[in-house]
Design a protein around this motif. Structure first.
Motif, PDB file in Angstrom:
ATOM      1  N   ALA A  99       9.289  -6.340 -45.232  1.00  0.00           N
ATOM      2  CA  ALA A  99      10.342  -5.784 -44.367  1.00  0.00           C
ATOM      3  C   ALA A  99      10.200  -6.370 -42.971  1.00  0.00           C
ATOM      4  CB  ALA A  99      10.246  -4.263 -44.350  1.00  0.00           C
ATOM      5  N   PHE A 100      10.219  -7.640 -42.930  1.00  0.00           N
ATOM      6  CA  PHE A 100       9.761  -8.417 -41.773  1.00  0.00           C
ATOM      7  C   PHE A 100      10.564  -8.163 -40.508  1.00  0.00           C
ATOM      8  CE2 PHE A 100       7.661 -12.062 -39.972  1.00  0.00           C
ATOM      9  CZ  PHE A 100       8.603 -12.667 -39.170  1.00  0.00           C
ATOM     10  N   ASP A 101      11.879  -8.186 -40.620  1.00  0.00           N
ATOM     11  CA  ASP A 101      12.713  -8.310 -39.432  1.00  0.00           C
ATOM     12  C   ASP A 101      12.514  -7.204 -38.416  1.00  0.00           C
ATOM     13  OD1 ASP A 101      15.788  -9.921 -40.634  1.00  0.00           O
ATOM     14  OD2 ASP A 101      13.828 -10.687 -40.051  1.00  0.00           O
ATOM     15  N   ILE A 133       4.899 -16.347 -28.250  1.00  0.00           N
ATOM     16  CA  ILE A 133       5.045 -15.774 -29.582  1.00  0.00           C
ATOM     17  C   ILE A 133       6.497 -15.937 -30.017  1.00  0.00           C
ATOM     18  CG2 ILE A 133       5.415 -13.432 -28.664  1.00  0.00           C
ATOM     19  CD1 ILE A 133       3.986 -12.355 -31.177  1.00  0.00           C
ATOM     20  N   SER A 134       6.687 -16.312 -31.274  1.00  0.00           N
ATOM     21  CA  SER A 134       8.042 -16.515 -31.784  1.00  0.00           C
ATOM     22  C   SER A 134       8.079 -16.161 -33.266  1.00  0.00           C
ATOM     23  CB  SER A 134       8.490 -17.956 -31.556  1.00  0.00           C
ATOM     24  OG  SER A 134       7.661 -18.856 -32.272  1.00  0.00           O
ATOM     25  N   ARG A 135       9.274 -16.147 -33.826  1.00  0.00           N
ATOM     26  CA  ARG A 135       9.418 -15.785 -35.230  1.00  0.00           C
ATOM     27  C   ARG A 135      10.472 -16.670 -35.898  1.00  0.00           C
ATOM     28  NH1 ARG A 135      12.749 -10.135 -34.118  1.00  0.00           N
ATOM     29  NH2 ARG A 135      14.665 -11.150 -33.391  1.00  0.00           N
ATOM     30  N   ALA A 158      -0.577 -10.844 -27.894  1.00  0.00           N
ATOM     31  CA  ALA A 158       0.872 -10.923 -27.726  1.00  0.00           C
ATOM     32  C   ALA A 158       1.555 -10.116 -28.813  1.00  0.00           C
ATOM     33  CB  ALA A 158       1.348 -12.370 -27.787  1.00  0.00           C
ATOM     34  N   SER A 159       2.779  -9.669 -28.515  1.00  0.00           N
ATOM     35  CA  SER A 159       3.591  -8.999 -29.528  1.00  0.00           C
ATOM     36  C   SER A 159       5.046  -9.393 -29.351  1.00  0.00           C
ATOM     37  CB  SER A 159       3.423  -7.482 -29.459  1.00  0.00           C
ATOM     38  OG  SER A 159       3.939  -6.976 -28.250  1.00  0.00           O
ATOM     39  N   LEU A 160       5.801  -9.185 -30.438  1.00  0.00           N
ATOM     40  CA  LEU A 160       7.232  -9.490 -30.424  1.00  0.00           C
ATOM     41  C   LEU A 160       7.933  -8.347 -31.142  1.00  0.00           C
ATOM     42  CD1 LEU A 160       9.173 -11.855 -29.635  1.00  0.00           C
ATOM     43  CD2 LEU A 160       9.046 -12.568 -32.018  1.00  0.00           C
ATOM     44  N   ASN A 161       8.821  -7.640 -30.435  1.00  0.00           N
ATOM     45  CA  ASN A 161       9.423  -6.468 -31.066  1.00  0.00           C
ATOM     46  C   ASN A 161      10.667  -6.825 -31.873  1.00  0.00           C
ATOM     47  OD1 ASN A 161      11.573  -6.667 -29.297  1.00  0.00           O
ATOM     48  ND2 ASN A 161      11.061  -4.828 -28.136  1.00  0.00           N
ATOM     49  N   TYR A 162      11.310  -5.803 -32.465  1.00  0.00           N
ATOM     50  CA  TYR A 162      12.446  -6.016 -33.363  1.00  0.00           C
ATOM     51  C   TYR A 162      13.608  -6.679 -32.629  1.00  0.00           C
ATOM     52  CZ  TYR A 162      14.629  -2.065 -31.011  1.00  0.00           C
ATOM     53  OH  TYR A 162      15.177  -1.242 -30.070  1.00  0.00           O
ATOM     54  N   LEU A 203       1.301  -6.790 -38.449  1.00  0.00           N
ATOM     55  CA  LEU A 203       2.613  -6.168 -38.426  1.00  0.00           C
ATOM     56  C   LEU A 203       2.462  -4.677 -38.171  1.00  0.00           C
ATOM     57  CD1 LEU A 203       4.555  -7.740 -41.443  1.00  0.00           C
ATOM     58  CD2 LEU A 203       4.910  -8.175 -39.018  1.00  0.00           C
ATOM     59  N   GLY A 204       3.343  -4.155 -37.327  1.00  0.00           N
ATOM     60  CA  GLY A 204       3.329  -2.739 -37.024  1.00  0.00           C
ATOM     61  C   GLY A 204       4.583  -2.054 -37.506  1.00  0.00           C
ATOM     62  N   PRO A 205       4.868  -0.888 -36.974  1.00  0.00           N
ATOM     63  CA  PRO A 205       5.995  -0.100 -37.474  1.00  0.00           C
ATOM     64  C   PRO A 205       7.338  -0.708 -37.080  1.00  0.00           C
ATOM     65  CG  PRO A 205       5.031   0.938 -35.556  1.00  0.00           C
ATOM     66  CD  PRO A 205       4.140  -0.210 -35.911  1.00  0.00           C
ATOM     67  N   PRO A 206       8.386  -0.337 -37.819  1.00  0.00           N
ATOM     68  CA  PRO A 206       9.713  -0.819 -37.438  1.00  0.00           C
ATOM     69  C   PRO A 206      10.213  -0.124 -36.180  1.00  0.00           C
ATOM     70  CG  PRO A 206       9.856   0.686 -39.292  1.00  0.00           C
ATOM     71  CD  PRO A 206       8.397   0.448 -39.044  1.00  0.00           C
ATOM     72  N   TRP A 207      11.057  -0.818 -35.467  1.00  0.00           N
ATOM     73  CA  TRP A 207      11.765  -0.294 -34.297  1.00  0.00           C
ATOM     74  C   TRP A 207      10.849   0.036 -33.119  1.00  0.00           C
ATOM     75  CZ3 TRP A 207      16.010  -2.057 -35.893  1.00  0.00           C
ATOM     76  CH2 TRP A 207      16.457  -1.854 -37.197  1.00  0.00           C
ATOM     77  N   ALA A 208       9.613  -0.368 -33.155  1.00  0.00           N
ATOM     78  CA  ALA A 208       8.728  -0.128 -32.022  1.00  0.00           C
ATOM     79  C   ALA A 208       9.065  -1.103 -30.901  1.00  0.00           C
ATOM     80  CB  ALA A 208       7.280  -0.292 -32.442  1.00  0.00           C
TER      81      ALA A 208
END
Length: 124
Positions: A28-30, A69-71, A49-53, A97-102
């Motif tokens: 559920a990557f995106d 960071i990129s996707r 680094a992090s990249l959110n939804y 990977l963390g939770p969705p919508w964070a």
């Protein structure tokens, strides 16, 4: 058990660049927040680094301006491009990977899926 697959680590001289890749198939990557952490010998696993939804990046001060960071959602992969590496960047690097919508997540406990890690060594 590792659930993500990192690649791209290695050895480089100070001032050089490396790109780390993280494959996260079928997770559920995106919508999930994506993170990179690193752990040097004898130290805690630290946020890099992090990249959110929404595609908004966040960086630790120690790498801001040097790392990106990129996707690639189509490939279900994300990346950490590292420039101007210095010996203090030497560590084992982990993707997660963390939770969705964070909107943001900087703690290891925020993340549930982890890779096995890849070594980055920077020589002076």
């Amino acid at each position: 058990q590792a659930q993500l697959i990192e690649s791209g680590g290695g050895s480089v001289q100070a001032g050089g660049s490396l790109r780390l890749s993280c494959a996260a198939p079928g997770r559920a990557f995106d919508n999930r927040i994506k993170g990179w952490f690193r752990q040097a010998p004898g130290r805690d696993r630290d946020f890099v680094a992090s990249l959110n939804y929404n595609g908004a990046p966040s960086y630790d001060d120690s790498v801001d301006g040097r790392f990106i960071i990129s996707r690639d959602s189509a490939k279900e992969m994300f990346y950490l491009q590292m420039h101007l590496l210095n010996p203090e960047d030497t560590a084992f690097y982990f993707c997660a990977l963390g939770p969705p919508w964070a909107n943001a997540a900087r703690e290891t406990t925020d993340y549930t899926d982890w890779g096995q890690g890849t070594q980055v060594t920077v020589s002076s």
